[in-house]
Enzyme design. Structure first.
Site, PDB file in Angstrom:
ATOM      1  N   HIS A   9       0.796  -1.403  -0.019  1.00 60.09           N
ATOM      2  CA  HIS A   9       0.006   0.155  -0.072  1.00 60.09           C
ATOM      3  C   HIS A   9       0.899   1.322  -0.071  1.00 60.09           C
ATOM      4  O   HIS A   9       0.380   2.384   0.241  1.00 60.09           O
ATOM      5  CB  HIS A   9      -1.093  -0.038   1.162  1.00 60.09           C
ATOM      6  CG  HIS A   9      -1.763  -1.100   1.356  1.00 60.09           C
ATOM      7  ND1 HIS A   9      -2.755  -1.289   0.727  1.00 60.09           N
ATOM      8  CD2 HIS A   9      -1.434  -2.238   2.051  1.00 60.09           C
ATOM      9  CE1 HIS A   9      -3.426  -2.332   0.951  1.00 60.09           C
ATOM     10  NE2 HIS A   9      -2.446  -3.293   1.930  1.00 60.09           N
TER      11      HIS A   9
ATOM     12  N   SER B 288      18.633  19.067 -14.727  1.00 60.20           N
ATOM     13  CA  SER B 288      18.014  20.128 -15.105  1.00 60.20           C
ATOM     14  C   SER B 288      18.523  21.295 -15.602  1.00 60.20           C
ATOM     15  O   SER B 288      19.559  21.728 -15.035  1.00 60.20           O
ATOM     16  CB  SER B 288      17.196  20.275 -13.715  1.00 60.20           C
ATOM     17  OG  SER B 288      16.524  21.844 -13.829  1.00 60.20           O
TER      18      SER B 288
END
Length: 479
Positions: free
Chosen positions: A155, A285
């Protein structure tokens, strides 16, 4: 400005797919296959007594299987508006003694469909080699990190521990299942064979004067010459497009497995537990110079999403084929089938590159383990407190209270989980800190993870690698 920059170029060809896969789906390979199909048909007709097929013509066909004049074919297609007949005429110009019998008795689907099946079979073979290469890289990774404790997640929440290597076996297991599907599909893949205009073989029955046995033998000979075990038993003008859907089901399954791998790597990189390869001068980036983004794993996910979107397309094409055939499949299949293979080839190259260069950070992994492990160890701690003479219910309450306080402290900024220190400092609990630390040693909570890695590699992966050493050693071609 160069003319090549004034036209759209598919990124699959320009950036991602390998030279081998690009060559497989090239016009040269496809139309050379058409010529081989025409030769196989003519040879079989000659063997069965068709007088129109001459030895001289066959010799000329054999001499011009690969030297295709694409300019001449394009000129013929502009005149005829029919690509197959354009190449019939272009082949006839190259082999004039065969002009009279090239394509004798056949329909366009004889070359187009049979060529597609051959190309798909060869494409699956290339993908198989890529998968084996990924398995080899992941096997080395799993063996190295077989016993390194790490948080497992259910989960997306921390659960009992696994090991870094054991998690890698889950990635490998998906690919092993894909290999089984791929091998089964290749083994079952038929050739369209020699079926005629609507699948009834009427033209060939006419050619052989009503001799059904010769028509059956013609197909057997052609299928054998092309290296297949069988032809599809019945067809319309084309083989059932369900075959395409079955093949793309295998291909998209491979892509889905790669996507699952990439998703896990991206998540683990966000945790700081491991990172995909990063070149010395690579830029993560344009704005944030410090960033090290999982760009290759993200590209795997992107390409996989594209491939998985094409599988339902193949089913839709099959479902909209009316009666013996409609042509609304043609333009669609020219795009969908090659691009499925090209994109999957590209993402498997990326997956091997990432798998072979994964950087693991054990210190970060252990720190994250130790944030959760004291809570996971509470059952052991409870038993130990009782063995030390404590009351089970009182010990349970002590653990519950200190666990809540330790969790709250971490949420409020504490640098680490100090549950063990809290329990050791509580006289009512009665167990020394050193003993608590021994009880909470991570290796005691990984079950059979390391042994499962060893067994999986020995029983499942090594036989696959041993059967395909060349594929496992093949270098990644592009990144």
């Amino acid at each position: 400005m160069s003319a090549e920059h004034e036209r759209y170029d598919s990124p699959l060809a320009a950036r991602y797919a390998s030279p081998a896969m690009l060559a497989l789906w090239s016009p040269q390979r496809r139309h050379a296959l058409w010529r081989r199909l025409w030769l196989a048909l003519a040879e079989a007709e000659r063997e069965l007594g068709v007088a129109a097929v001459t030895d001289e013509g066959l010799a000329q066909m054999r001499a011009h299987l690969d030297d295709i004049d694409f300019a001449a074919a394009a000129a013929f297609e502009q005149r005829f508006r029919h690509d197959v007949m354009a190449h019939v005429h272009a082949f006839g110009e190259a082999a004039p003694a065969a002009r009279a019998f090239i394509h004798l008795g056949a329909t366009s689907a004889y070359v187009t469909d049979n060529a597609d099946l051959i190309l798909m079979r060869e494409g699956l073979g290339l993908l198989r080699g890529r998968i084996v290469g990924v398995l080899a890289a992941l096997a080395a990774f799993a063996a190295r990190w077989r016993a390194e404790p790490a948080l497992a997640y259910t989960h997306l929440q921390p659960a009992q521990l696994t090991t870094v290597g054991k998690r890698a076996t889950l990635w490998m297991q998906d690919l092993v299942l894909d290999l089984a599907d791929l091998d089964a599909r290749v083994a079952a893949l038929p050739l369209r064979g020699v079926k005629g205009t609507t699948g009834t073989q009427a033209s060939f029955l006419e050619l052989f004067g009503g001799d059904h046995a010769k028509v059956r033998r013609l197909e057997e000979l052609v299928v054998k010459k092309l290296g297949f075990a069988r032809a599809i038993p019945v067809s319309g003008q084309t083989y059932s497009r369900k075959v395409d859907a079955q093949v793309l089901g295998v291909v998209s399954g491979i892509a889905a497995s790669a996507a699952k791998f990439s998703a896990d790597v991206r998540m683990l990189q966000s945790f700081g537990e491991m990172e995909e390869p990063f070149e010395k001068e690579q830029i993560g980036s344009s704005a944030m110079a410090y960033k090290r983004n999982p760009m290759r794993s993200e590209r795997i996910a992107s390409l996989a999403r594209f491939v998985c979107s094409l599988e339902p397309n193949a089913n839709q094409t099959h479902s909209w084929q009316f009666f013996e055939r409609t042509l609304d499949d043609s333009a669609n299949r020219r795009l969908v089938i090659p691009e499925s293979f090209l994109a999957t080839d590209a993402l498997l190259i990326l997956q091997r590159n990432v798998a072979a260069g994964l950087e693991v950070h054990p210190a970060r992994i252990r720190r994250r383990v130790m944030e959760e492990l004291p809570f996971m160890a509470t059952e052991k701690l409870l038993v130990r407190a009782v063995r030390a003479g404590g009351d089970r219910q009182q010990a349970h309450e002590t653990i519950r209270r200190h666990s809540i306080e330790a969790a709250r402290a971490m949420k409020d900024g504490a640098e680490r989980n100090d549950l063990l220190e809290r329990l050791a400092g509580d006289r009512a609990f009665g167990v020394p800190l050193e003993e608590l630390r021994q009880l909470a040693e991570p290796a005691q909570f990984t079950g059979r993870s390391a042994q499962q890695v060893d067994e999986f590699l020995a029983d499942v992966i090594q036989p696959i690698l041993a059967a395909a050493p060349a594929a496992a050693d093949q270098e990644a071609l592009r990144v």
